[in-house]
Design a protein around this motif. Structure first.
Motif, PDB file in Angstrom:
ATOM      1  N   VAL A   6       1.374  10.301  -2.704  1.00 42.44           N
ATOM      2  CA  VAL A   6       2.744   9.823  -2.870  1.00 42.44           C
ATOM      3  C   VAL A   6       2.779   8.754  -3.946  1.00 42.44           C
ATOM      4  O   VAL A   6       1.930   7.858  -3.976  1.00 42.44           O
ATOM      5  CB  VAL A   6       3.319   9.337  -1.523  1.00 42.44           C
ATOM      6  CG1 VAL A   6       2.447   8.301  -0.881  1.00 42.44           C
ATOM      7  CG2 VAL A   6       4.723   8.808  -1.691  1.00 42.44           C
ATOM      8  N   ALA A   7       3.721   8.885  -4.865  1.00 45.01           N
ATOM      9  CA  ALA A   7       3.911   7.890  -5.927  1.00 45.01           C
ATOM     10  C   ALA A   7       5.245   7.204  -5.702  1.00 45.01           C
ATOM     11  O   ALA A   7       6.247   7.858  -5.379  1.00 45.01           O
ATOM     12  CB  ALA A   7       3.883   8.555  -7.297  1.00 45.01           C
ATOM     13  N   PHE A   8       5.235   5.904  -5.865  1.00 42.50           N
ATOM     14  CA  PHE A   8       6.440   5.114  -5.611  1.00 42.50           C
ATOM     15  C   PHE A   8       6.369   3.864  -6.470  1.00 42.50           C
ATOM     16  O   PHE A   8       5.319   3.513  -6.999  1.00 42.50           O
ATOM     17  CB  PHE A   8       6.525   4.745  -4.129  1.00 42.50           C
ATOM     18  CG  PHE A   8       5.336   3.956  -3.634  1.00 42.50           C
ATOM     19  CD1 PHE A   8       4.142   4.601  -3.320  1.00 42.50           C
ATOM     20  CD2 PHE A   8       5.399   2.575  -3.508  1.00 42.50           C
ATOM     21  CE1 PHE A   8       3.031   3.882  -2.884  1.00 42.50           C
ATOM     22  CE2 PHE A   8       4.292   1.846  -3.067  1.00 42.50           C
ATOM     23  CZ  PHE A   8       3.115   2.506  -2.755  1.00 42.50           C
ATOM     24  N   ASN A   9       7.507   3.206  -6.590  1.00 40.07           N
ATOM     25  CA  ASN A   9       7.554   1.932  -7.302  1.00 40.07           C
ATOM     26  C   ASN A   9       7.606   0.804  -6.293  1.00 40.07           C
ATOM     27  O   ASN A   9       8.383   0.862  -5.340  1.00 40.07           O
ATOM     28  CB  ASN A   9       8.799   1.873  -8.190  1.00 40.07           C
ATOM     29  CG  ASN A   9       8.662   2.783  -9.384  1.00 40.07           C
ATOM     30  OD1 ASN A   9       7.678   2.715 -10.098  1.00 40.07           O
ATOM     31  ND2 ASN A   9       9.638   3.652  -9.586  1.00 40.07           N
ATOM     32  N   ASP A  10       6.805  -0.210  -6.511  1.00 42.98           N
ATOM     33  CA  ASP A  10       6.829  -1.340  -5.577  1.00 42.98           C
ATOM     34  C   ASP A  10       7.353  -2.610  -6.254  1.00 42.98           C
ATOM     35  O   ASP A  10       7.121  -3.701  -5.772  1.00 42.98           O
ATOM     36  CB  ASP A  10       5.454  -1.567  -4.965  1.00 42.98           C
ATOM     37  CG  ASP A  10       4.441  -2.062  -5.990  1.00 42.98           C
ATOM     38  OD1 ASP A  10       4.788  -2.125  -7.179  1.00 42.98           O
ATOM     39  OD2 ASP A  10       3.321  -2.394  -5.590  1.00 42.98           O
ATOM     40  N   SER A  38       2.293  -1.602   4.831  1.00 43.59           N
ATOM     41  CA  SER A  38       1.789  -1.109   3.547  1.00 43.59           C
ATOM     42  C   SER A  38       2.784  -1.384   2.421  1.00 43.59           C
ATOM     43  O   SER A  38       3.971  -1.602   2.652  1.00 43.59           O
ATOM     44  CB  SER A  38       1.519   0.389   3.634  1.00 43.59           C
ATOM     45  OG  SER A  38       2.742   1.089   3.739  1.00 43.59           O
ATOM     46  N   ARG A  39       2.267  -1.304   1.193  1.00 39.78           N
ATOM     47  CA  ARG A  39       3.140  -1.475   0.030  1.00 39.78           C
ATOM     48  C   ARG A  39       4.227  -0.412   0.016  1.00 39.78           C
ATOM     49  O   ARG A  39       5.362  -0.662  -0.366  1.00 39.78           O
ATOM     50  CB  ARG A  39       2.320  -1.364  -1.260  1.00 39.78           C
ATOM     51  CG  ARG A  39       1.537  -2.614  -1.573  1.00 39.78           C
ATOM     52  CD  ARG A  39       1.055  -2.621  -2.998  1.00 39.78           C
ATOM     53  NE  ARG A  39      -0.045  -1.704  -3.223  1.00 39.78           N
ATOM     54  CZ  ARG A  39      -0.984  -1.882  -4.146  1.00 39.78           C
ATOM     55  NH1 ARG A  39      -0.946  -2.940  -4.928  1.00 39.78           N
ATOM     56  NH2 ARG A  39      -1.953  -1.016  -4.315  1.00 39.78           N
ATOM     57  N   LEU A  40       3.839   0.804   0.424  1.00 36.73           N
ATOM     58  CA  LEU A  40       4.797   1.905   0.429  1.00 36.73           C
ATOM     59  C   LEU A  40       5.921   1.642   1.417  1.00 36.73           C
ATOM     60  O   LEU A  40       7.106   1.802   1.101  1.00 36.73           O
ATOM     61  CB  LEU A  40       4.077   3.207   0.788  1.00 36.73           C
ATOM     62  CG  LEU A  40       4.948   4.430   1.040  1.00 36.73           C
ATOM     63  CD1 LEU A  40       5.848   4.723  -0.145  1.00 36.73           C
ATOM     64  CD2 LEU A  40       4.069   5.634   1.352  1.00 36.73           C
ATOM     65  N   SER A  90      11.404  -0.071   2.576  1.00 39.12           N
ATOM     66  CA  SER A  90      12.261  -0.907   3.415  1.00 39.12           C
ATOM     67  C   SER A  90      13.159  -1.817   2.592  1.00 39.12           C
ATOM     68  O   SER A  90      14.061  -2.459   3.133  1.00 39.12           O
ATOM     69  CB  SER A  90      11.413  -1.728   4.384  1.00 39.12           C
ATOM     70  OG  SER A  90      10.633  -2.659   3.657  1.00 39.12           O
ATOM     71  N   THR A  91      12.928  -1.856   1.260  1.00 36.82           N
ATOM     72  CA  THR A  91      13.837  -2.650   0.434  1.00 36.82           C
ATOM     73  C   THR A  91      15.171  -1.932   0.274  1.00 36.82           C
ATOM     74  O   THR A  91      16.159  -2.536  -0.105  1.00 36.82           O
ATOM     75  CB  THR A  91      13.251  -2.891  -0.980  1.00 36.82           C
ATOM     76  OG1 THR A  91      12.959  -1.623  -1.574  1.00 36.82           O
ATOM     77  CG2 THR A  91      11.988  -3.719  -0.917  1.00 36.82           C
ATOM     78  N   ALA A  92      15.171  -0.623   0.556  1.00 34.65           N
ATOM     79  CA  ALA A  92      16.435   0.112   0.501  1.00 34.65           C
ATOM     80  C   ALA A  92      17.271  -0.231   1.731  1.00 34.65           C
ATOM     81  O   ALA A  92      16.745  -0.655   2.753  1.00 34.65           O
ATOM     82  CB  ALA A  92      16.158   1.614   0.453  1.00 34.65           C
ATOM     83  N   LEU A  93      18.556  -0.046   1.611  1.00 32.63           N
ATOM     84  CA  LEU A  93      19.428  -0.265   2.764  1.00 32.63           C
ATOM     85  C   LEU A  93      19.032   0.701   3.879  1.00 32.63           C
ATOM     86  O   LEU A  93      18.506   1.782   3.619  1.00 32.63           O
ATOM     87  CB  LEU A  93      20.892  -0.019   2.367  1.00 32.63           C
ATOM     88  CG  LEU A  93      21.443  -1.018   1.354  1.00 32.63           C
ATOM     89  CD1 LEU A  93      22.831  -0.595   0.896  1.00 32.63           C
ATOM     90  CD2 LEU A  93      21.497  -2.410   1.981  1.00 32.63           C
TER      91      LEU A  93
END
Lengths: 143, 143
Positions: free
Chosen positions: A33-37, A63-65, A70-73
């Protein structure tokens, strides 16, 4: 299978259609999985299952992921990418599938209802993530 | 090796130190590059080499990755992630290494001076990319 491009290295690169991509990833196993942190892209391997056309995997709540999601609403989706591949290093052959789309953390009830996914390392991994692929593409390298 | 965490699945997850991570990725082979193309993260597998503490790989000049990098000013770096792993699906063991840092496309002279990397599919792949890792982390899952 749509197109095949001859390569200079003796191998050809073939685009895979959506149906073939889904067939390849359906057995589950290890994906990435690729994501922006907030500091750019990151990639981590996870154990996943395919559940009703979506991808479900688990991660640690700390985790960072999990933090990135969780920064999303609450209930909102965050764009991620999910990659599955299998390569034969000796034969220089293999395939890869890339899914791109929104992901969100499931509620406890939703997690219980989803197909079970068992990460190898065990441990808590209390966050169940579901990704709904908006784009599916894949390629196969073969002789 | 810094810490080991017991897991509920019989396997343990161990953090790898920088030296061990570099040792694991040094043989080269297939890695996965994650980048943002303006529509969120994407991941593609590439053949890579380790060259003087950096990672070098090639991509097509018309690829999404090349386009994403070329949006930066000439010579500027773009944040990417590079992941290498090896898993034994039967034994549920393996390791993964994640590098994060800036990448940029090399000039023709720089490309000629870099360690050679030969993608399996052949073809043009005229863009040589060098990533300078700012962060290196890794994990091993084993019994």
């Amino acid at each position: 299978m749509n197109t095949a491009t001859g390569g200079g290295g003796g191998a050809v690169l073939e685009e895979l259609d959506r149906e073939e991509c889904l067939r390849l990833i359906t057995p589950g196993g290890v994906g990435r999985v690729a994501f922006n942190d907030g500091e750019g892209p990151a990639v981590i391997p996870v154990n996943y299952v395919v559940d009703d056309g979506t991808v479900v995997f688990r991660t640690d709540l700390s985790s960072r992921l999990s933090k990135a999601l969780s920064t999303a609403l609450a209930g909102a989706q965050v764009r991620i990418a999910f990659e599955v591949d299998r390569f034969d290093e000796a034969r220089h052959e293999g395939w890869s599938v890339l899914l791109r789309g929104g992901a969100r953390q499931l509620s406890e009830d939703e997690s219980a209802a989803a197909a079970p996914v068992e990460p190898w390392p065990g441990g808590e991994r209390g966050a169940h993530i579901r990704m709904i692929p908006a784009e599916i593409s894949g390629r196969r390298v073969h002789h």
